[in-house]
Write a protein that holds these residues in place. Structure first.
Motif, mmCIF file in Angstrom:
data_model
loop_
_atom_site.group_PDB
_atom_site.id
_atom_site.type_symbol
_atom_site.label_atom_id
_atom_site.label_comp_id
_atom_site.label_asym_id
_atom_site.label_seq_id
_atom_site.Cartn_x
_atom_site.Cartn_y
_atom_site.Cartn_z
ATOM 1 N N VAL A 54 0.979 -14.356 7.043
ATOM 2 C CA VAL A 54 1.648 -13.241 6.379
ATOM 3 C C VAL A 54 0.624 -12.581 5.469
ATOM 4 O O VAL A 54 -0.030 -13.250 4.675
ATOM 5 N N VAL A 55 0.471 -11.258 5.611
ATOM 6 C CA VAL A 55 -0.504 -10.543 4.785
ATOM 7 C C VAL A 55 0.166 -9.657 3.747
ATOM 8 O O VAL A 55 -0.481 -9.236 2.798
ATOM 9 N N ALA A 56 1.472 -9.371 3.918
ATOM 10 C CA ALA A 56 2.188 -8.552 2.935
ATOM 11 C C ALA A 56 3.670 -8.873 2.993
ATOM 12 O O ALA A 56 4.226 -9.130 4.056
ATOM 13 N N LEU A 57 4.296 -8.860 1.835
ATOM 14 C CA LEU A 57 5.742 -9.046 1.710
ATOM 15 C C LEU A 57 6.247 -7.938 0.807
ATOM 16 O O LEU A 57 5.823 -7.826 -0.332
ATOM 17 N N THR A 58 7.131 -7.087 1.337
ATOM 18 C CA THR A 58 7.581 -5.918 0.589
ATOM 19 C C THR A 58 8.780 -6.245 -0.296
ATOM 20 O O THR A 58 9.443 -7.273 -0.110
ATOM 21 N N ASP A 59 9.072 -5.337 -1.228
ATOM 22 C CA ASP A 59 10.270 -5.478 -2.054
ATOM 23 C C ASP A 59 11.540 -5.345 -1.218
ATOM 24 O O ASP A 59 12.597 -5.779 -1.637
ATOM 25 N N GLY A 60 11.419 -4.743 -0.036
ATOM 26 C CA GLY A 60 12.558 -4.603 0.873
ATOM 27 C C GLY A 60 12.724 -5.793 1.798
ATOM 28 O O GLY A 60 13.461 -5.727 2.779
ATOM 29 N N ASP A 61 12.033 -6.897 1.503
ATOM 30 C CA ASP A 61 12.149 -8.151 2.259
ATOM 31 C C ASP A 61 11.665 -8.050 3.693
ATOM 32 O O ASP A 61 12.229 -8.650 4.606
ATOM 33 N N ILE A 62 10.593 -7.302 3.910
ATOM 34 C CA ILE A 62 9.935 -7.232 5.207
ATOM 35 C C ILE A 62 8.572 -7.906 5.045
ATOM 36 O O ILE A 62 7.831 -7.615 4.111
ATOM 37 N N ALA A 63 8.266 -8.838 5.942
ATOM 38 C CA ALA A 63 6.975 -9.519 5.929
ATOM 39 C C ALA A 63 6.127 -8.973 7.066
ATOM 40 O O ALA A 63 6.601 -8.844 8.198
ATOM 41 N N TYR A 64 4.884 -8.642 6.764
ATOM 42 C CA TYR A 64 3.930 -8.164 7.768
ATOM 43 C C TYR A 64 2.834 -9.206 7.922
ATOM 44 O O TYR A 64 2.411 -9.811 6.941
ATOM 45 N N GLY A 65 2.401 -9.402 9.147
ATOM 46 C CA GLY A 65 1.341 -10.375 9.358
ATOM 47 C C GLY A 65 0.886 -10.403 10.794
ATOM 48 O O GLY A 65 1.002 -9.419 11.527
ATOM 49 N N ARG A 66 0.401 -11.575 11.193
ATOM 50 C CA ARG A 66 -0.095 -11.784 12.549
ATOM 51 C C ARG A 66 0.472 -13.089 13.081
ATOM 52 O O ARG A 66 0.629 -14.065 12.348
ATOM 53 N N TRP A 67 0.729 -13.107 14.380
ATOM 54 C CA TRP A 67 1.144 -14.317 15.062
ATOM 55 C C TRP A 67 0.364 -14.356 16.369
ATOM 56 O O TRP A 67 0.482 -13.451 17.190
ATOM 57 N N ASN A 68 -0.490 -15.353 16.536
ATOM 58 C CA ASN A 68 -1.377 -15.445 17.702
ATOM 59 C C ASN A 68 -2.186 -14.167 17.878
ATOM 60 O O ASN A 68 -2.270 -13.611 18.969
#
Length: 59
Positions: A34-48
């Motif tokens: 996970v590289v970012a977690l927003t105040d709107g509860d969305i997590a951005y990142g990478r998987w494989n």
């Protein structure tokens, strides 16, 4: 907050006292990040190595 546990390399989202697992592979090496977690509860990142977005809003 996002936590990676070892040695199982699992990702956990801890939010408002609730702990939930984010999808990862069962390998001894980290496959998710996970590289970012927003105040709107969305997590951005990478998987494989693929960019992903997890919707972490509590229902």
């Amino acid at each position: 907050m996002v936590v990676r546990t070892t040695p199982d390399t699992k990702l956990w989202l801890i939010q408002n006292g609730v702990t939930r697992s984010l999808p990862t592979d069962s390998t001894p090496y980290p496959t998710g990040e996970v590289v970012a977690l927003t105040d709107g509860d969305i997590a951005y990142g990478r998987w494989n190595s693929t960019p992903v977005r997890w919707d972490c809003r509590l229902s």
